[in-house]
Design an enzyme around this catalytic site. Structure first.
Site, PDB file in Angstrom:
ATOM      1  N   TYR A 150      42.582  37.138  41.419  1.00 50.02           N
ATOM      2  CA  TYR A 150      43.674  37.998  41.108  1.00 50.02           C
ATOM      3  C   TYR A 150      44.824  37.395  40.447  1.00 50.02           C
ATOM      4  O   TYR A 150      45.192  37.979  39.416  1.00 50.02           O
ATOM      5  CB  TYR A 150      43.999  39.003  42.190  1.00 50.02           C
ATOM      6  CG  TYR A 150      44.994  39.949  42.051  1.00 50.02           C
ATOM      7  CD1 TYR A 150      44.752  41.043  41.460  1.00 50.02           C
ATOM      8  CD2 TYR A 150      46.464  39.784  42.404  1.00 50.02           C
ATOM      9  CE1 TYR A 150      45.683  42.137  41.355  1.00 50.02           C
ATOM     10  CE2 TYR A 150      47.381  40.472  42.214  1.00 50.02           C
ATOM     11  CZ  TYR A 150      47.177  41.678  41.547  1.00 50.02           C
ATOM     12  OH  TYR A 150      48.169  42.594  41.575  1.00 50.02           O
ATOM     13  N   LYS A 154      46.469  37.640  36.680  1.00 44.56           N
ATOM     14  CA  LYS A 154      47.897  37.988  36.423  1.00 44.56           C
ATOM     15  C   LYS A 154      48.639  36.768  35.672  1.00 44.56           C
ATOM     16  O   LYS A 154      49.469  37.253  34.789  1.00 44.56           O
ATOM     17  CB  LYS A 154      48.644  38.406  37.832  1.00 44.56           C
ATOM     18  CG  LYS A 154      47.992  39.484  38.337  1.00 44.56           C
ATOM     19  CD  LYS A 154      48.281  40.891  37.551  1.00 44.56           C
ATOM     20  CE  LYS A 154      47.794  42.173  38.151  1.00 44.56           C
ATOM     21  NZ  LYS A 154      47.962  43.177  37.325  1.00 44.56           N
TER      22      LYS A 154
END
Length: 274
Positions: A150, A154
């Site tokens: 994740y 990002k």
């Protein structure tokens, strides 16, 4: 003769933060296209927002679907003023324990989805101007144990956004702004189901934000574009310091994770007793 409302698109807007952002844009006088992978959720949110909101089922990983959403707004509103890349997916755990399809999903939705939306928006905004807001995360600014893939997605979204903004300026295109909003953990359905997940502990180690606080940050950058806005600001300063001094930051992470676990247990106990 009154001018038709300028067009806006919000991805991942069927519920939660995206729906609130779409509502804020309607309040600001935009005609908003609510997009989401979940067609029924997009339809329901648009209906609740009233006649200035339309809806479309859009998979942000599919460039053709993203471009079609842009073209629909141009056809209906005449111009595209705001595009918000909000769609996101979070799965926790060490990267080596996650199935390949889960890793791919996060990278494609969070990073490729941001690329697709940004490129589509620029295609409509180069001549008329406009503002792209990418909802990133503090995970795009620092190391996040339990959320490595994740965080990678990002970091990619943030790096792409800033590099593309630089490319726009070098090309002499000054009317298109790109602003990244990087919030700490937000108390939305994405975190509701993570209370008993130790891999999500770091998301609970700071102040859990109300979605309305992030919407306020989006409003703020629409009024005054900023390349990066951390929410809350103090937490942003902390993670930037940790990222500037990675050895120190890595040593401090166990303390932050322990704090997050305490918060998780406390909130979980309240939920069970309530």
């Amino acid at each position: 003769m009154s001018r038709a409302p300028a067009g806006a698109v919000v991805t991942g807007a069927g519920r939660g933060l995206g729906a609130l952002i779409a509502g804020a844009l309607v309040e600001r006088g935009h005609r908003v296209l609510v997009t989401d992978l979940d067609a029924e959720a997009a339809r329901a949110t648009a209906a609740a927002l009233g006649p200035e909101a339309g809806w479309a089922a859009v998979d942000v990983r599919d460039e053709a679907q993203v471009t079609a959403a842009r073209d629909r707004v141009l056809a209906e509103a005449g111009r595209l003023d705001v595009w918000v890349n909000n769609a996101g997916v979070l799965a926790t755990g060490p990267a080596w324990e996650q199935p390949p399809d889960v890793r791919r999903l996060m990278i494609e939705v969070n990073a490729l989805g941001t690329v697709n939306g940004t490129v589509a928006a620029i295609g409509a905004m180069r001549e008329t101007g406009g503002h792209i807001v990418n909802v990133v995360s503090l995970a795009g600014l620092t190391a996040v144990p339990g959320e490595a893939v994740y965080a990678a997605s990002k970091h990619a979204a943030l790096g792409f956004s800033l590099s593309t903004l630089a490319d726009l300026r070098l090309a002499g295109i000054k009317g298109v702004d790109i602003s990244c909003v990087c919030p700490d953990g937000i108390w939305t359905p994405m975190l509701h189901d993570k209370l008993d997940d130790p891999a999500s502990a770091l998301s609970f180690s700071g102040k859990l934000l109300r979605p309305e606080e992030v919407v306020a940050a989006v409003r703020g950058v629409l009024d005054r574009p900023r390349p990066v806005t951390a929410v809350p600001r103090r937490r942003g300063l902390q993670v930037r310091l940790a990222d500037a001094l990675p050895s120190l930051g890595l040593r401090a992470l166990p303390l932050a994770v322990a704090r997050g676990r305490r918060v998780q247990r406390r909130m979980l106990a309240r939920r069970r007793s309530g």
